[in-house]
Design an enzyme around this catalytic site. Sequence first.
Site, PDB file in Angstrom:
ATOM      1  CE  LYS A 266      13.630 -13.166 -12.325  1.00  0.00           C
ATOM      2  NZ  LYS A 266      13.072 -12.427 -13.476  1.00  0.00           N
ATOM      3  NE  ARG A 340      18.443  -4.663 -18.751  1.00  0.00           N
ATOM      4  CZ  ARG A 340      17.227  -4.375 -19.183  1.00  0.00           C
ATOM      5  NH1 ARG A 340      16.894  -3.118 -19.456  1.00  0.00           N
ATOM      6  NH2 ARG A 340      16.336  -5.310 -19.374  1.00  0.00           N
TER       7      ARG A 340
HETATM    8  N1  BES Z   1      16.548 -13.454 -16.352  1.00  0.00           N
HETATM    9  C1  BES Z   1      15.494 -12.568 -16.634  1.00  0.00           C
HETATM   10  C2  BES Z   1      14.869 -12.785 -18.006  1.00  0.00           C
HETATM   11  C3  BES Z   1      14.136 -14.086 -18.197  1.00  0.00           C
HETATM   12  C4  BES Z   1      12.759 -14.127 -18.078  1.00  0.00           C
HETATM   13  C5  BES Z   1      14.809 -15.224 -18.576  1.00  0.00           C
HETATM   14  C6  BES Z   1      12.091 -15.305 -18.302  1.00  0.00           C
HETATM   15  C7  BES Z   1      14.124 -16.419 -18.784  1.00  0.00           C
HETATM   16  C8  BES Z   1      12.766 -16.445 -18.665  1.00  0.00           C
HETATM   17  C9  BES Z   1      16.017 -11.123 -16.578  1.00  0.00           C
HETATM   18  O1  BES Z   1      17.061 -10.892 -15.728  1.00  0.00           O
HETATM   19  C10 BES Z   1      14.880 -10.266 -16.120  1.00  0.00           C
HETATM   20  O2  BES Z   1      14.435 -10.455 -15.034  1.00  0.00           O
HETATM   21  N2  BES Z   1      14.444  -9.342 -16.960  1.00  0.00           N
HETATM   22  C11 BES Z   1      13.414  -8.448 -16.650  1.00  0.00           C
HETATM   23  C12 BES Z   1      13.808  -7.086 -17.129  1.00  0.00           C
HETATM   24  C13 BES Z   1      12.919  -5.980 -16.672  1.00  0.00           C
HETATM   25  C14 BES Z   1      12.986  -5.828 -15.173  1.00  0.00           C
HETATM   26  C15 BES Z   1      13.325  -4.703 -17.339  1.00  0.00           C
HETATM   27  C16 BES Z   1      12.151  -8.911 -17.370  1.00  0.00           C
HETATM   28  O3  BES Z   1      12.245  -9.457 -18.459  1.00  0.00           O
HETATM   29  O4  BES Z   1      11.071  -8.745 -16.811  1.00  0.00           O
HETATM   30 MN    MN Z   2      16.396 -10.491 -13.736  1.00  0.00          MN
END
Ligand code: BES
Ligand code: MN
Length: 487
Positions: A266, A340
Amino acid sequence: MPQIITSEEDPLELSCDALVVGAFEGSDGPQLSTVGVALDERLGGALSEALLAEGFKAKRGTSSLIATLGRVPAGTIAVAGLGAKDAVDPSSVRRAAGAVAKRLSERTEVVAVLDEGYGDAGSAAQVEGYLLGSYRYEKISSRDDTPERTTRVLVHGSAASVERGIAYAEATNRARDLVNDPPDRLTPKAFAARAKNVADIGGLACKILDEVELANGGFGGILAVAAGSAEPPRLVELNYDPPGATGRVTIIGKGVTYDSGGLSIKSAAGMQNMKTDMGGGAAVIGAMSVLAKLGTLVAVRALIPMTENMIGPAAMRVDDVIVHYGGRTTEMNNADAEGRLILADTIALASEEPSDAMVDIATLTGHMVVGLGDKIGGLFANDSDLMDELKAAGDLAGEDLWPMPLYEGYEKHLDSQVADQKSAGKREGGGISAALFIQRFVGTGIPWAHLDIAGPGRADAPHDLGPKGGTGFGTRTLLEWIEARGR
Ligand code: BES
Ligand code: MN
Ligand code: ZN
């Protein structure tokens, strides 16, 4: 935490630091509640004059503090705005109680009468709101300067409704503590130990699978996510089995104690607060902790996969193929879509046992935050009755959920050349393809719902029912839903 005590005495006669009464938003100024009117009469109209002079409108969440200067036993009158009278429901009572509790945090003796006319649901909501509004995370500090203060709150209402309000708030605040704990302390191992603790005090059976048992069991999704971390994963199972249970449900919570994004790392800003990525698991544990106390008649099985998503020499690679529990395979095409993967294993495991319904709750996608904002959770279900039940439970709990589609047309976003599916679909509709992904692991014929709480799991600013930080969102919805199924 304030101590809640029930009382049948006339609130006007009770000596206390603060007496809380309600007021409704009217077309010509605030309209006091029954107790408020009696109080105003006792004061010769001074209360309504003071409110008028201040321009107090009694909007939801607002309050006014008025010194009584010794004219009644209470030192201060706190008038809590409930909003328009015809729109008042337990949620308004909860919010008003929370907002006023924050303003009265320095008082030690409070009498609160906000619940008049809303029955047991109103008095439970008042207690709940007061305790939620009073919540504070105990800082990790070298200075031990938390003042020793016990606030006693006297409320009207049946003992049962008050107990219920206390239990709901306690469950939520327990989830909040878990979410707010820093990730270096709340590692998967520590998180599992906390769950065990909850099981011990909450009369639940607890089973914890460690990394060796997970490897032997073929939990490829959990292991892949944990592979980049120095901290081993856990899969926690909690069981509440009341004698003569009227039904059996399964709840599953995402327990990623830290989400760095893995190799699909991230951004610096995007990583902030990713300790809250176990908010679904925390809500499940919080809810489980009070089932015995509530005397719930439904048997509940809870499963919480716990892991970090980090970078390390053994980290899962983008392009890897994962073999999940049960044998389905996934081409992992974004290491940040880790939630997931662990839910897939867990849902596949849960599907082996009979259950009337299965609900998972997870801070799953940023897409849901973009779509619904930070106050609303996305609600997906393969069964319209279950969808309605959860929507209604959320309304009662004061946790807003919005129905989202399991749109078949997006299934193809998950097509893979090398495995049964890809883990991450397109950016467009990403919250939906995430839900479609985990749906594939749900056993045939099991009513299933998925709550994506990435937005409301955390609050970026203080709100009526608590401070900035973990909200415990979903805890009360789960409780309302489980309790309703036992009725
Ligand atoms: N934990 C995150 C989702 C999240 C984002 C929670 C903001 C709380 C606040 C999740 O694991 C994630 O990173 N999701 C990705 C998925 C994508 C890579 C398909 C996302 O939402 O960008
Ligand atoms: Mn994630
Ligand atoms: Zn995550």
